[in-house]
Design a protein around this motif. Sequence first.
Motif, PDB file in Angstrom:
ATOM      1  N   SER A 280      26.408 -32.021  54.816  1.00 25.73           N
ATOM      2  CA  SER A 280      27.280 -32.658  55.807  1.00 25.73           C
ATOM      3  C   SER A 280      28.741 -32.255  55.628  1.00 25.73           C
ATOM      4  O   SER A 280      29.593 -32.643  56.421  1.00 25.73           O
ATOM      5  CB  SER A 280      27.145 -34.180  55.720  1.00 25.73           C
TER       6      SER A 280
ATOM      7  N   TRP B 115      29.596 -29.107  61.935  1.00 25.18           N
ATOM      8  CA  TRP B 115      28.304 -29.371  62.556  1.00 25.18           C
ATOM      9  C   TRP B 115      27.817 -28.178  63.389  1.00 25.18           C
ATOM     10  O   TRP B 115      26.624 -27.916  63.463  1.00 25.18           O
ATOM     11  CB  TRP B 115      28.356 -30.647  63.395  1.00 25.18           C
ATOM     12  N   ARG B 116      28.730 -27.430  63.994  1.00 21.12           N
ATOM     13  CA  ARG B 116      28.294 -26.270  64.778  1.00 21.12           C
ATOM     14  C   ARG B 116      27.665 -25.214  63.879  1.00 21.12           C
ATOM     15  O   ARG B 116      26.675 -24.575  64.253  1.00 21.12           O
ATOM     16  CB  ARG B 116      29.484 -25.674  65.547  1.00 21.12           C
TER      17      ARG B 116
ATOM     18  N   ARG C 143      26.098 -25.814  61.142  1.00 24.29           N
ATOM     19  CA  ARG C 143      24.792 -26.328  60.725  1.00 24.29           C
ATOM     20  C   ARG C 143      23.751 -26.115  61.824  1.00 24.29           C
ATOM     21  O   ARG C 143      22.608 -25.752  61.548  1.00 24.29           O
ATOM     22  CB  ARG C 143      24.910 -27.811  60.369  1.00 24.29           C
TER      23      ARG C 143
ATOM     24  N   ILE D 192      22.524 -34.040  62.143  1.00 25.11           N
ATOM     25  CA  ILE D 192      23.649 -33.152  62.449  1.00 25.11           C
ATOM     26  C   ILE D 192      24.397 -33.632  63.685  1.00 25.11           C
ATOM     27  O   ILE D 192      25.628 -33.702  63.697  1.00 25.11           O
ATOM     28  CB  ILE D 192      23.155 -31.706  62.676  1.00 25.11           C
TER      29      ILE D 192
ATOM     30  N   ASP E 102      26.382 -36.691  62.993  1.00 24.13           N
ATOM     31  CA  ASP E 102      27.608 -36.312  62.288  1.00 24.13           C
ATOM     32  C   ASP E 102      28.623 -35.713  63.255  1.00 24.13           C
ATOM     33  O   ASP E 102      29.833 -35.805  63.040  1.00 24.13           O
ATOM     34  CB  ASP E 102      27.292 -35.292  61.180  1.00 24.13           C
ATOM     35  N   ALA E 103      28.133 -35.090  64.311  1.00 17.59           N
ATOM     36  CA  ALA E 103      29.026 -34.486  65.295  1.00 17.59           C
ATOM     37  C   ALA E 103      29.680 -35.545  66.179  1.00 17.59           C
ATOM     38  O   ALA E 103      30.585 -35.243  66.954  1.00 17.59           O
ATOM     39  CB  ALA E 103      28.263 -33.485  66.152  1.00 17.59           C
TER      40      ALA E 103
ATOM     41  N   ASP F  56      34.452 -33.998  61.722  1.00 17.75           N
ATOM     42  CA  ASP F  56      33.893 -32.771  61.172  1.00 17.75           C
ATOM     43  C   ASP F  56      33.390 -32.951  59.744  1.00 17.75           C
ATOM     44  O   ASP F  56      32.409 -32.357  59.344  1.00 17.75           O
ATOM     45  CB  ASP F  56      34.926 -31.645  61.209  1.00 17.75           C
TER      46      ASP F  56
END
Lengths: 196, 196
Positions: B82, B86-87, B89, B131, B134-135, B191
């Motif tokens: 994390s 995120w992009r 990931r 993900i 998280d974004a 982020d």
Amino acid sequence: MTEARPVRPGPRRTLSEQVILDAALALLAELGADRVTIRGIAARAGIAPNAVYTYFPDKAAVLHGLAEQLLGRVHDKQAADSALPWRDRVHTVARDLRNELLAHPGSVHLLLGNSLDGQNARAIGAAMLVILADAGLAPDAAARAAHLFNVYLLGSVALETTDQVRATDQFLWGLDRLLDGLVPCAVTPRDHPGSG
Amino acid sequence: MTEARPVRPGPRRTLSEQVILDAALALLAELGADRVTIRGIAARAGIAPNAVYTYFPDKAAVLHGLAEQLLGRVHDKQAADSALPWRDRVHTVARDLRNELLAHPGSVHLLLGNSLDGQNARAIGAAMLVILADAGLAPDAAARAAHLFNVYLLGSVALETTDQVRATDQFLWGLDRLLDGLVPCAVTPRDHPGSG
DNA sequence: ACCTGAACACCGTTCAAGT
DNA sequence: ACCTGAACACCGTTCAAGT
């Protein structure tokens, strides 16, 4: 006796590719994709199975023609109307194609498994390019976006078909996210090019 | 003579579902999807064709298990980190899955034709949801976005497979357009959630 | 419970022959 | 050129039988 003019041996054109493709389409619509067999097509057309090979080299060629046949059933007048907002025009094409594919379960996998290089496929692709050009996309961006549209349409319907759900909301939501992502690509955005 | 203890009739577990699925996967990797037949699997496993039906009700069930088997080969450590953007990931998951699918031509249609409801499929889907959370996407938006991701990945690879081209540029471009379209959905973008 | 041989009802495709 | 009957080499699946 009648005059002995050179009689052509055998019937000349009792069948045609179209008759075979019509039989294939009828089979697809009525019995499903897994019942579209060479033998089934021949039976419906009233011929022997191997007679199909007079017109098509193999089954893959028949299915390729069938995919084209399916796309030919979609004609969009609204998509060509450049007075409408480009997003609406994309929505129209997407909805019509999706409905056609959902109406014939198995047709998605037919399109996914065959190159979309036929006459009808090219016509739809060209219409899409016009819309995207009207939206302000440069030619190369429009080409990429048109492919992205194909990916999304076919992928969506394929998953809808296997999961046995008709998720129109999800489909339109994803399409809008996709169009949102394309907006920054428009170098010269113009909603009504006819009025400019 | 030896003691007549109740001998169990026949060998108890010389085979297993896993042996059959391993044979199926080997067949897929070596000979292609159209050669993954019940009879072929049985031959490679060294059993009679109908012995397969002791473990699976029909061929569709074998293919469903095979689809799961394929997804199990993808493990993303970076996707779980994390601390990464995120992009990035999402890109990692997309690249790994795409490479796995392209390595086994025909596997895409396998996934497209079977419900992705197995253990490995759920694990990948759950990782994707993390993900997207998280974004900054709300749960329902994240669920829709995860589905959108599936649609794009499978649709892309399916078209790449049939058209015999490896268009990595086009794939990444489309993925980025898609992610661009998702950004406005993030209500609480962060982020690096580990630093908050 | 697990595996086998044999069979059934299908496939796609080819071949030799007929018009 | 176009179509046919017959055959070939496959399928998935079922059934009765054996351990």
